[in-house]
Design a protein around this motif. Structure first.
Motif, PDB file in Angstrom:
ATOM      1  N   ASP A  30      41.269  -1.968  -3.975  1.00 31.50           N
ATOM      2  CA  ASP A  30      43.296  -2.449  -2.853  1.00 31.50           C
ATOM      3  C   ASP A  30      44.500  -1.613  -3.146  1.00 31.50           C
ATOM      4  O   ASP A  30      45.268  -1.417  -2.617  1.00 31.50           O
TER       5      ASP A  30
ATOM      6  N   GLN B  16      46.390  -8.796  -1.563  1.00 31.76           N
ATOM      7  CA  GLN B  16      44.845  -8.143  -1.151  1.00 31.76           C
ATOM      8  C   GLN B  16      44.450  -9.372  -1.321  1.00 31.76           C
ATOM      9  O   GLN B  16      43.531  -9.655  -0.826  1.00 31.76           O
ATOM     10  N   GLN B  17      44.567 -10.028  -2.074  1.00 29.64           N
ATOM     11  CA  GLN B  17      44.042 -11.969  -2.110  1.00 29.64           C
ATOM     12  C   GLN B  17      44.179 -12.190  -0.419  1.00 29.64           C
ATOM     13  O   GLN B  17      42.636 -12.776  -0.343  1.00 29.64           O
TER      14      GLN B  17
ATOM     15  N   ASP C  18      38.818 -15.139  -7.161  1.00 26.77           N
ATOM     16  CA  ASP C  18      39.360 -16.249  -7.065  1.00 26.77           C
ATOM     17  C   ASP C  18      40.004 -16.390  -5.386  1.00 26.77           C
ATOM     18  O   ASP C  18      39.513 -17.348  -5.090  1.00 26.77           O
ATOM     19  N   ALA C  19      39.945 -15.706  -5.019  1.00 30.81           N
ATOM     20  CA  ALA C  19      40.124 -15.585  -3.531  1.00 30.81           C
ATOM     21  C   ALA C  19      39.376 -15.215  -2.561  1.00 30.81           C
ATOM     22  O   ALA C  19      39.069 -15.666  -1.074  1.00 30.81           O
TER      23      ALA C  19
ATOM     24  N   LEU D 270      40.748 -10.035   1.012  1.00 36.12           N
ATOM     25  CA  LEU D 270      39.686 -10.324   0.771  1.00 36.12           C
ATOM     26  C   LEU D 270      39.155 -11.750   0.830  1.00 36.12           C
ATOM     27  O   LEU D 270      38.125 -12.133   1.960  1.00 36.12           O
ATOM     28  N   ALA D 271      40.075 -12.862   0.805  1.00 40.44           N
ATOM     29  CA  ALA D 271      39.803 -13.796   1.525  1.00 40.44           C
ATOM     30  C   ALA D 271      39.941 -14.525   2.937  1.00 40.44           C
ATOM     31  O   ALA D 271      38.461 -14.439   3.820  1.00 40.44           O
TER      32      ALA D 271
ATOM     33  N   ARG E 202      44.033  -8.620 -11.854  1.00 39.79           N
ATOM     34  CA  ARG E 202      43.114  -8.412 -10.576  1.00 39.79           C
ATOM     35  C   ARG E 202      42.235  -8.792 -10.624  1.00 39.79           C
ATOM     36  O   ARG E 202      41.944  -9.684  -9.477  1.00 39.79           O
TER      37      ARG E 202
ATOM     38  N   ILE F 291      49.106  -8.127  -5.719  1.00 43.40           N
ATOM     39  CA  ILE F 291      47.900  -8.879  -5.754  1.00 43.40           C
ATOM     40  C   ILE F 291      47.734 -10.366  -4.505  1.00 43.40           C
ATOM     41  O   ILE F 291      46.789  -9.879  -4.161  1.00 43.40           O
ATOM     42  N   ALA F 292      48.903 -10.676  -4.384  1.00 44.97           N
ATOM     43  CA  ALA F 292      49.027 -11.689  -4.092  1.00 44.97           C
ATOM     44  C   ALA F 292      48.572 -11.298  -1.893  1.00 44.97           C
ATOM     45  O   ALA F 292      47.988 -11.793  -1.613  1.00 44.97           O
TER      46      ALA F 292
ATOM     47  N   ALA G 194      42.355 -13.375  -9.917  1.00 42.73           N
ATOM     48  CA  ALA G 194      42.728 -13.329  -8.840  1.00 42.73           C
ATOM     49  C   ALA G 194      41.965 -12.831  -7.504  1.00 42.73           C
ATOM     50  O   ALA G 194      41.630 -13.643  -6.878  1.00 42.73           O
ATOM     51  N   TYR G 195      41.642 -11.814  -7.651  1.00 45.19           N
ATOM     52  CA  TYR G 195      40.333 -11.087  -6.454  1.00 45.19           C
ATOM     53  C   TYR G 195      39.296 -11.996  -6.406  1.00 45.19           C
ATOM     54  O   TYR G 195      38.435 -12.690  -5.048  1.00 45.19           O
TER      55      TYR G 195
END
Length: 256
Positions: free
Chosen positions: A105, A113-114, A155-156, A117-118, A149, A110-111, A152-153
């Protein structure tokens, strides 16, 4: 081939002695590795480029393809920040036969990088996506930020998280307890033994660029000795010529 995802077991960590070319990958595999991982720094250095996505995707994919072809165990590849296009990079690496990737990252939010990753996971759903969190490595935040993080990651769509920058047992235990997924730590000289980290619940242990650094350190010392004192003492302990030839000639993963 072994399911790479299944190798990530808290308390029974996957130990990765990171390689950077076909020869180093075969040496690691012959020593009993359950999987082989590359180091982006070592791969870049071996091809005359600095670390940090400077190598270029085409050369990175070709290097990965050579490592995959050299061994009979799963291969995970460090793709740095994704060469500008994480989804495209994951798609190319999956086509090269890799079982996993690390995607970092850096200083991204965070958003952002999410989303990266998604997109990467959607492009290569079967590849183990290890989300590297640089909070502690680069002094960008504390363990709490790394934990935020990590959640969040995951979750992504990340399958695991890589938190380099600490091997302090108390911090590692905090990370493992709070992160609902496999935790990967970066070790090397001076770090706690593998058994101690396993007891903390770590699921993956990487040596990163340290093995490549040690190898190139030997080249540096041997050259300086030859050009300076004129001796060869630094060559003690070199790998056997015949064994290296056998490893290079043998079938993938057989060690000869």
């Amino acid at each position: 081939m072994t399911d790479f995802h299944a190798l990530h077991q808290p308390g029974r960590p996957l130990v990765l002695v990171n390689a950077w070319d076909a020869a180093s990958a075969r040496i690691v595999a012959a020593a009993g590795a359950a999987a082989v991982a590359t180091t982006s720094a070592g791969v870049a250095w071996s091809l005359g480029a600095p670390d940090g996505d400077a190598l270029g995707l085409d050369l990175a994919v070709e290097a990965a393809r050579r490592v995959v072809a050299a061994v009979a165990v799963p291969v995970s590849v460090d793709v740095g920040a994704g060469y500008g296009d994480p989804a495209g990079t994951l798609r190319a690496m999956a086509a090269a036969g890799v079982a996993g990737v690390n995607l970092e990252d850096g200083a991204r939010g965070i958003a952002e990088q999410q989303a990266r990753l998604a997109a990467a996971k959607e492009a290569a759903p079967g590849v183990f996506l290890n989300a590297r969190i640089d909070t502690l490595l680069f002094g960008l935040g504390d363990p709490a930020e790394a934990i935020t993080r990590a959640k969040a990651y995951l979750d992504a769509g990340a399958d695991g998280v890589f938190v380099p920058g600490t091997t302090d047992p108390a911090v590692v235990a905090e990370l493992v307890a709070a992160i609902p997924g496999p935790v990967n730590v970066l070790t090397g000289s001076g770090a706690p033994p593998i058994g101690e980290l396993a007891a903390l619940g770590v699921a993956r242990i990487s040596l990163g660029s340290s093995v490549a650094q040690a190898a190139y350190g030997l080249v540096d010392r041997a050259a300086r000795e030859a050009f300076g004192a004129g001796g060869y003492a630094e060559l003690a302990g070199a790998a056997d010529y015949g064994r290296l030839n056998e490893l290079s000639a043998g079938s993938p993963g057989t060690g000869g």
